[in-house]
Design an enzyme around this catalytic site. Sequence first.
Site, PDB file in Angstrom:
ATOM      1  N   ARG A 185      -0.178   5.434  -6.777  1.00  0.00           N
ATOM      2  CA  ARG A 185       1.267   5.203  -6.879  1.00  0.00           C
ATOM      3  C   ARG A 185       1.817   5.105  -5.464  1.00  0.00           C
ATOM      4  NH1 ARG A 185       5.843   8.461  -6.724  1.00  0.00           N
ATOM      5  NH2 ARG A 185       7.587   7.807  -8.052  1.00  0.00           N
ATOM      6  N   LYS A 208       3.888  10.851   1.838  1.00  0.00           N
ATOM      7  CA  LYS A 208       4.214  12.259   1.590  1.00  0.00           C
ATOM      8  C   LYS A 208       3.988  13.137   2.813  1.00  0.00           C
ATOM      9  CE  LYS A 208       4.023  12.395  -3.428  1.00  0.00           C
ATOM     10  NZ  LYS A 208       3.387  12.965  -4.629  1.00  0.00           N
TER      11      LYS A 208
END
Length: 280
Positions: A258, A224
């Site tokens: 995740r 991210k």
Amino acid sequence: MTNGRNRMKIGQREFDFNHKTYVMGILNVTPDSFSDGGRYNRMESALQHAEQMILEGADVIDVGGESTRPGFVPVSDQEEIERTVPVIEKIRRNFDIPISIDTCKSTVAKEAIAAGADLVNDIWGLKSDADLAGIIAHAGVCCCLMHNRSQVQEHPYGDFMKDLISDLQETVCIAERAGIGQDRILLDPGIGFAKTYENNLEAIRCLEQLHVLGYPVLLGTSRKSVIGLTLDLPADSRLEGTLVTTVLAVEKQCAFVRVHDVKENVRAVRMAEAILYRAE
């Protein structure tokens, strides 16, 4: 874990979160996801990647049919169903692993559950589609409910962590009112969603504060922007940064991480668990 709800059954598998962090592998069947768009949006490549993640140690496969990257183009419910449901059906037929559907839409969730999904992963924490909570409750499946906000500029945070926890408490109330069992709820702080760079770092640093809500926590930081901004790296070069956050997730007693890169993150989890808990 410190919250008392340290077990969960997802599909046919029992998960024990007592000093254990599990790995959810990401399977994006989209043409435009931020780091792997288009790589797995054909059935053969999707199944191959699912199998590879399972061999590498994934505990759950999370299937997503709509990108949530900045500037993404929304797709219709039907298109999302057409992207995800056949893949879920094939995974269910070929592999013995819990399956998650990454969607905030009740119609997509209903079809995905019918196809074999065991968990609904909702980036809006039941606040986008009023029918989703009821679908989850009626089906008796698990859910991962993420923190998000639609109007951060108009309604900025005061005390960020206090506000994040308050927002998640609202989500929990929606779930409980709909009849979703307390043993079927995971919470996600929503790294990269409706947060500044500093907010994202604080959420990761203060993960243990989320345990006050009494539910297992999932951390999703893989590749991210908070990692890219910190290290000044593109999405495909953020593995090391992701691994640091995974080790922190183990230390903070998160139930799941995740991730895109399953093999490396599984190894990081195992090493961190050995250091932290082997002597206990």
